[in-house]
Write an enzyme that holds these catalytic residues in place. Sequence first.
Site, PDB file in Angstrom:
ATOM      1  CD  GLU A 217     -11.646  11.721  40.934  1.00 57.54           C
ATOM      2  OE1 GLU A 217     -10.525  11.177  40.851  1.00 57.54           O
ATOM      3  OE2 GLU A 217     -12.037  12.278  41.990  1.00 57.54           O
ATOM      4  CD  GLU A 218     -12.671  13.419  45.160  1.00 58.21           C
ATOM      5  OE1 GLU A 218     -12.046  12.441  45.618  1.00 58.21           O
ATOM      6  OE2 GLU A 218     -12.112  14.497  44.888  1.00 58.21           O
ATOM      7  CG  ASP A 240      -8.097  15.237  39.573  1.00 57.29           C
ATOM      8  OD1 ASP A 240      -8.135  16.028  40.541  1.00 57.29           O
ATOM      9  OD2 ASP A 240      -8.806  14.221  39.510  1.00 57.29           O
ATOM     10  CG  HIS A 327      -9.381  14.465  49.804  1.00 56.65           C
ATOM     11  ND1 HIS A 327      -9.875  13.183  49.731  1.00 56.65           N
ATOM     12  CD2 HIS A 327      -9.378  14.928  48.532  1.00 56.65           C
ATOM     13  CE1 HIS A 327     -10.139  12.888  48.465  1.00 56.65           C
ATOM     14  NE2 HIS A 327      -9.842  13.950  47.714  1.00 56.65           N
TER      15      HIS A 327
END
Length: 362
Positions: A217-218, A240, A327
């Site tokens: 996904e990233e 998410d 992140h």
Amino acid sequence: MSTPSILKDTSIAFLESYLNNASPTGYESEGQKLWMNYLKPYVDTFITDTYGTAVGIINPDAPFKVVIEGHADEISWYVNYITEDGLLYVIRNGGSDHQIAPSKRVNIHTKKGIVKGVFGWPAIHTRLRDKEEIPKISNIFIDLGCETKEQVEAMGVHVGCVITYPDEFMVLNENKFVCRAIDNRMGGFMIAEVARLLHENKKTLPFGLYIVNSVQEEIGLRGAEMIAQTIKPNVAIVTDVCHDTTTPMIDKKVEGDLKMGKGPVIAYAPAVQNKLRDLIVDTAEENKIPFQRHATSRATGTDTDAFAYSNGGVASALISLPLRYMHTTVEMVHREDVENVIQLIYESLLKIENNETFSYFK
């Protein structure tokens, strides 16, 4: 309504082992094995695909297919260049944050096992003589304690090795979960808990349920893009993370007003099918599950987009978990939000009727 009893001690033990395990983009398989092993008692069968997406299925023979989905991968780095002095320069694998790198410990994944290293940084004493440089991709570097490129290579490190942080799970102030990779292995955890609740509460669904843990996904929703073509679902509910915007230096006029502890976040976006979203909102209100709303403009930036625009259009919706410090290695979520996302997905599934088209024109 959510209660603390939703998450069992065995659930938390799995969550901790699942978060602590490294699953960088493109190298998710070890984490997927942990996830499938946990999910196994609650599903009828599994499918996996070439790049490692894992899917637990309940009622695999049913023609009408509903997906609940999270993604398995975490951001990381690649070794990009090794100097003659044995230092490593990196490039991103996903949206890795260069500003948090200096002085972080790292794990470099090699065929010989994990090699330890550190992101070095010049001492403050040496930085005060002129205008300070800020961390950026071109100046952050990893030190393995080696003196030559040959020593680095003898340890099994080469260009293309993937690099993760070793930071592990902890609980702050009794109800805040903290770890790297909560984005979005918490999603994989939550959909697994939905399957557990369906099984333990002996709920029979009239459709096939596909519990999907997507890879990659990233770097562009790639795993979801692939598995959507394989499953060809009728409905997809994606979970998410989104930003808790109440911490310093975030502009609510730009990012919206969202806070962890105030409930799941229901997305408003072109990719979100309005009737499916309305069903989820109604479900939250009927079950007294607190929720927040978030407008995401053109795209959600999540696997919702990949499912929505696949196969001629799939009714899709996004239920997000408010998260602080995305992140970074100290991503933080509220336990009650985790429980309420699980509850909201669970109750929404019970409300979806077999063969529901969610058509705007009926």
